[in-house]
Design an enzyme around this catalytic site. Structure first.
Site, PDB file in Angstrom:
ATOM      1  CD  GLU A  88       1.349  -0.347 -13.402  1.00 39.26           C
ATOM      2  OE1 GLU A  88       1.131   0.374 -12.426  1.00 39.26           O
ATOM      3  OE2 GLU A  88       0.484  -1.083 -13.892  1.00 39.26           O
ATOM      4  CE  LYS A 114      -3.290  -4.001  -6.364  1.00 35.72           C
ATOM      5  NZ  LYS A 114      -3.048  -4.309  -7.792  1.00 35.72           N
ATOM      6  CG  HIS A 161      -3.444  10.831 -37.651  1.00 36.24           C
ATOM      7  ND1 HIS A 161      -3.849  11.585 -38.735  1.00 36.24           N
ATOM      8  CD2 HIS A 161      -4.067   9.643 -37.773  1.00 36.24           C
ATOM      9  CE1 HIS A 161      -4.713  10.891 -39.460  1.00 36.24           C
ATOM     10  NE2 HIS A 161      -4.862   9.695 -38.905  1.00 36.24           N
ATOM     11  NE  ARG A 207      -3.476   0.282   2.628  1.00 39.39           N
ATOM     12  CZ  ARG A 207      -4.692   0.449   2.112  1.00 39.39           C
ATOM     13  NH1 ARG A 207      -5.251  -0.556   1.471  1.00 39.39           N
ATOM     14  NH2 ARG A 207      -5.318   1.599   2.183  1.00 39.39           N
ATOM     15  CD1 TRP A 259       3.574   5.377  -2.202  1.00 39.84           C
ATOM     16  CD2 TRP A 259       2.075   7.011  -2.325  1.00 39.84           C
ATOM     17  NE1 TRP A 259       3.580   5.858  -3.493  1.00 39.84           N
ATOM     18  CE2 TRP A 259       2.672   6.851  -3.599  1.00 39.84           C
ATOM     19  CE3 TRP A 259       1.100   7.985  -2.176  1.00 39.84           C
ATOM     20  CZ2 TRP A 259       2.329   7.639  -4.694  1.00 39.84           C
ATOM     21  CZ3 TRP A 259       0.740   8.765  -3.264  1.00 39.84           C
ATOM     22  CH2 TRP A 259       1.375   8.585  -4.510  1.00 39.84           C
ATOM     23  N   GLY A 282      -4.485   8.746   4.650  1.00 41.51           N
ATOM     24  CA  GLY A 282      -5.384   9.719   4.016  1.00 41.51           C
ATOM     25  C   GLY A 282      -4.708  11.081   3.923  1.00 41.51           C
TER      26      GLY A 282
HETATM   27  C1  AGP Z   1      -2.709  -0.617 -12.344  1.00 40.40           C
HETATM   28  O1  AGP Z   1      -1.642  -1.466 -12.756  1.00 40.40           O
HETATM   29  C2  AGP Z   1      -2.222   0.576 -11.585  1.00 40.40           C
HETATM   30  N1  AGP Z   1      -1.558   0.139 -10.413  1.00 40.40           N
HETATM   31  C3  AGP Z   1      -3.253   1.652 -11.337  1.00 40.40           C
HETATM   32  O2  AGP Z   1      -3.435   2.301 -12.573  1.00 40.40           O
HETATM   33  C4  AGP Z   1      -4.656   1.206 -10.835  1.00 40.40           C
HETATM   34  O3  AGP Z   1      -5.307   0.481 -11.856  1.00 40.40           O
HETATM   35  C5  AGP Z   1      -5.484   2.464 -10.549  1.00 40.40           C
HETATM   36  O4  AGP Z   1      -4.861   3.167  -9.516  1.00 40.40           O
HETATM   37  C6  AGP Z   1      -6.941   2.154 -10.153  1.00 40.40           C
HETATM   38  O5  AGP Z   1      -6.958   1.394  -8.974  1.00 40.40           O
HETATM   39  P1  AGP Z   1      -8.340   0.706  -8.528  1.00 40.40           P
HETATM   40  O6  AGP Z   1      -8.709  -0.285  -9.598  1.00 40.40           O
HETATM   41  O7  AGP Z   1      -8.032   0.064  -7.215  1.00 40.40           O
HETATM   42  O8  AGP Z   1      -9.380   1.795  -8.416  1.00 40.40           O
END
Ligand code: AGP
Length: 620
Positions: free
Chosen positions: A500, A615, A516, A27, A74, A101
């Site tokens: 990523e 995540k 294009h 996370r 994070w 948060g």
């Molecule tokens: C996906 O590989 C990424 N880690 C990220 O784009 C993720 O899909 C996005 O943050 C949405 O997360 P969620 O599906 O938990 O809402």
């Protein structure tokens, strides 16, 4: 995007909290800290970097106590360093908090408290929470304050929670009340674990599922007091709230890597099973349709839907983009797909028969949650397509469909994506059969879905072929992924995966868009991954590949075709079995996931915890 855990029981808290942090590390992982309550005092240890650094510190300077909180961070406010790591204290050292948060009014609160003599030590928004609780508990800074009671601590947390704007999931301990731990949530997840004479509090159940599977999900504006003999849930206004205890169905070993080198590869290889789980019990061949009871929509409701808006972020957005194609193809309902972060601020047009679908693996993504709230505010019917049971988005929607992919630990989403795509097909089938979709076509779709897991399983058995091809491109710096129609979003997803986890500059485009502008970037160092399915557009795709070839670009094709031009035009070909077009996006993304994975591993990247990412993005 942080992970928090609290423990109160008969065991030493430190080992349990550290084990919990390790299960939350995906996370957010740029610093970590722990606090335990010892008689009359709080012991704190914090370290920048991963949990292992904190563990090393604790081996040198252990702390004890059976009540404690811990946090893996994070960073959102202030760099990742020891000072800014949680837990945070106020002035007295008798309160410690951990927070997940963003406190949006922290600067105003901090200024006010500093004027009263509070001295702050960090650059974080979170520290203000500890000071505010102290202010409510002990009065102005420096005032002599006798030890507080549990009731006074609960009141102080309640008053503080009502003053905070933004999002928070917090856990609070106090040296005066060593046999209690308090949690409060607004906008960030918080779940209670009810053990045998021990209690847990965490950002998600992964943190304590080893110890108990009896959980209670807190809702916004709720708080909880944990005691050794039980708990009390209430609102911020201190009104008691009765919450149902839920049983977690999966257990701890599902969280482990299961013998794979990375969670990401494990989760890629789980896809035959997770795709099956996504449609399990939801296909009705006898009626040539699907059953999605969680939507709570009558056939009449479905008949009246005249527009669908899909909101999501990242990979989930790509799933929605594929959903557009399959729903319009099978159900003939117009579908718009919008970045949740854009939808929430563009004053979206909602009409009585607009259905909004929010897709989210974590069910906690702040932008998607805000889009849900905006859509509900405008009277839309809002459904959630989530993976995490009991997540905030799932609970704030009127209904929805769980994708049942199980816990997805790798930051790069893989199995959740293919499960989301499976649910898109189920929705398209279900809605289509209420409308104009023929029985015969529906049965073809059902058969295609039921056969897909085995097809993917067989492809995954040959994944060594993909690794050998991928490693030839380990030094690539710039890449395109191109596809058409329902494979265009798959190209976007393939680019996101590579970007990523390997940090290669990769971008997806509709194949026809090359001329294009983007084709200006093609040279002999440049890589293009082209999705080339058999079918009416294959000559168009081959023309696009030809245009890139003519400019000496390197080309890898992912294809189910035996077209003779392919070996002439491409440097490498990843062959996949031919399947029904409606499920082809689900199959075609698997080689792209593997391609990204093997390149990232060859580049020595941290595949499961890529730099700068987390995540669950629970901040704007
Ligand atoms: C996906 O590989 C990424 N880690 C990220 O784009 C993720 O899909 C996005 O943050 C949405 O997360 P969620 O599906 O938990 O809402």
């Amino acid at each position: 995007m942080c992970g928090i855990i609290g423990y109160l029981g008969g065991e030493e808290a430190c080992p349990i909290l550290i084990e919990g942090l390790k299960r939350l590390e995906y996370r957010g992982y740029d610093s970590a800290g722990i606090a335990t309550v010892v008689p009359g005092a709080i012991a704190i240890r914090k370290r920048p970097g991963k949990i292992a650094a904190l563990e090393a510190l604790l081996r040198e300077q252990p702390i004890h106590g059976t009540t404690g909180i811990a946090h893996t961070r994070w960073a959102t406010h202030g760099p990742a360093n020891e000072v800014n790591a949680h837990p945070h204290t106020g002035m007295t050292g008798r309160i410690a908090i951990v927070h997940n948060g963003i406190i949006e009014n922290y600067a105003t609160l901090r200024t006010h408290l500093e004027r009263e003599g509070h001295v702050f030590h960090t650059e974080t928004d979170s520290e203000v929470i500890a000071h505010l609780i102290e202010r409510h508990l002990y009065g102005p800074a420096g005032a002599a304050a006798p030890p507080c009671t549990l009731a006074q601590l609960e009141a102080a947390v309640s008053q503080t929670a009502k003053m905070l704007e933004g999002t928070f999931g917090i856990a609070v301990v106090c040296a005066d009340v060593p046999d209690a731990l308090i949690g409060a949530r607004k906008g960030s997840p918080l779940v209670l674990g009810v053990g045998n004479n021990e209690m847990f509090l965490a950002s998600d159940v992964n943190a304590f599922v080893l110890y108990t599977r009896q959980v209670i999900y807190l809702d916004d504006n709720e708080m909880v007091t944990l005691r050794r003999d039980g708990y009390q849930t209430s609102t911020f206004e201190r009104r008691p709230v009765t919450k149902d205890i839920q049983q977690i169905s999966w257990d701890a070993d599902e969280i482990g890597r299961g013998g794979y080198p990375h969670f990401m590869l494990k989760e890629i290889c789980e896809q035959p099973e997770t795709i099956r789980n996504a449609f399990r019990g939801r296909l009705l061949p006898d009626h040539a349709t699907a059953k999605l009871g969680g939507l709570h929509l009558s056939n009449r409701d479905i008949l009246l839907i005249d527009r669908i808006v899909i909101v999501a972020c990242g990979t989930a957005l790509h799933a929605g983009m594929v959903g557009k194609y399959v729903i319009e193809e099978l159900a003939r309902i117009p579908v718009e797909v919008d970045y949740a972060s854009e939808f929430r601020y563009r004053n979206p047009i909602i009409r009585p028969n607009t259905l909004v679908l929010a897709i989210s693996q974590s069910g906690e993504t702040a932008d998607t949650l805000a889009a849900v709230r905006e859509a509900r505010q405008k009277g839309a019917t809002v459904m959630g397509i989530c993976n995490v049971v009991g997540s905030t988005i799932a609970r704030e929607c009127e209904g929805g469909v769980y994708v049942h992919a199980g816990p997805e630990i790798g930051v790069a989403s893989t199995k959740a994506f293919t499960s989301q795509l499976t649910v898109m097909v189920l929705l398209a089938l279900y809605f289509g059969r209420v409308r104009d979709l023929s029985r015969a076509t529906a049965l073809d779709v059902i058969n295609a879905l039921q056969g897909l897991p085995e097809v993917i399983k067989e492809f995954l058995a040959q994944r060594e072929t993909v690794r050998q091809i991928a490693e030839r491109y380990v030094h690539t710096q710039h890449a395109f992924f191109i596809g058409r129609t329902e494979l265009y979003p798959v190209a976007l997803e393939g680019a996101l995966k590579l970007k990523e986890i390997s940090y290669i500059d990769a971008n997806g485009y509709p194949a026809a868009e090359m001329k294009h502008g983007p084709i200006a970037l093609v040279d002999e160092q440049h890589l293009t991954v082209a999705l080339v399915p058999e079918g009416e557009l294959i000559e168009k795709m081959l023309s696009n590949v030809q245009e890139i070839r003519a400019r000496h670009g390197r080309i890898v094709a992912v294809t189910d075709s035996d077209h003779p031009k392919l070996p002439q035009l491409c440097d490498d070909i990843i062959r996949v079995p031919r399947v029904h077009p409606i499920v082809r996006p689900i199959l075609m993304v698997v080689p792209l996931q593997l391609f990204a994975y093997y390149i990232a591993v060859a580049r020595g990247c941290d595949v499961d915890q890529p730099r700068n990412l987390a995540k669950s993005v629970t901040v704007e």
